[in-house]
Design an enzyme around this catalytic site. Sequence first.
Site, PDB file in Angstrom:
ATOM      1  N   HIS A   1    -109.466  -6.016 -52.033  1.00 33.55           N
ATOM      2  CA  HIS A   1    -108.227  -6.208 -51.272  1.00 33.55           C
ATOM      3  C   HIS A   1    -107.152  -6.880 -52.122  1.00 33.55           C
ATOM      4  O   HIS A   1    -106.198  -7.427 -51.593  1.00 33.55           O
ATOM      5  CB  HIS A   1    -108.483  -7.031 -50.007  1.00 33.55           C
ATOM      6  CG  HIS A   1    -109.683  -6.581 -49.237  1.00 33.55           C
ATOM      7  ND1 HIS A   1    -110.918  -7.178 -49.372  1.00 33.55           N
ATOM      8  CD2 HIS A   1    -109.844  -5.557 -48.372  1.00 33.55           C
ATOM      9  CE1 HIS A   1    -111.796  -6.539 -48.607  1.00 33.55           C
ATOM     10  NE2 HIS A   1    -111.185  -5.556 -47.994  1.00 33.55           N
TER      11      HIS A   1
HETATM   12 FE1  FES Z   1    -111.277  -9.025 -50.266  1.00 32.50          FE
HETATM   13 FE2  FES Z   1    -111.984  -9.823 -52.688  1.00 32.50          FE
HETATM   14  S1  FES Z   1    -109.999  -9.535 -51.936  1.00 32.50           S
HETATM   15  S2  FES Z   1    -113.279  -9.252 -51.042  1.00 32.50           S
END
Ligand code: FES
Length: 176
Positions: free
Chosen positions: A141
């Site tokens: 993410h």
């Molecule tokens: Fe979501 Fe690493 S940014 S698991």
Amino acid sequence: MADDGIRRRDFINVAAVAAAGAGGVVVLYPLISQMAPSADVLAESSTEIDTSTIQPGQAIKAVFRKQPLFVRRLTPQEIAAANAVNVGSLRDPQTLQERTKEGHEDMLITMGVCTHLGCVPLGAAEGEVKGEFGGYFCPCHGSHYDTAARIRKGPAPTNLEVPEYEFTSDTVVRVG
Ligand code: FES
């Protein structure tokens, strides 16, 4: 006739749930595949690590309590970058000195587990993207960690965890 209508609706409902489930599998697979550490990361290893072969700017992956562990020797430039940050502005304020051992500020030892949802960040292997702040980058993410593995951008709430460890000699570290 009424029974036929009910059966048809049941079939449509079942088909809709099945389709949603299949979509979920397709969406989740890349995430799960990133979350599953590779075999070399999961391979058994001691919690004793010889850091003597780790060159400045290099990191290695080890294993601690069945999870990835990153051991990184910082370059003077990476240390300077970490020390130049206004710590008070950080989401999880910690100095590089608080995250390393006295006399070994160039040796950064952290869990290789993103504090958002547990993916393995990139940046500990040759050629892997390190993200905007030169440390680690989580592709799940988009969390960016700096050269002290502190969270700087993205959804992760805290820095990469520094486990308990000690130097048992100039070059050997015992983690745990
Ligand atoms: Fe979501 Fe690493 S940014 S698991």
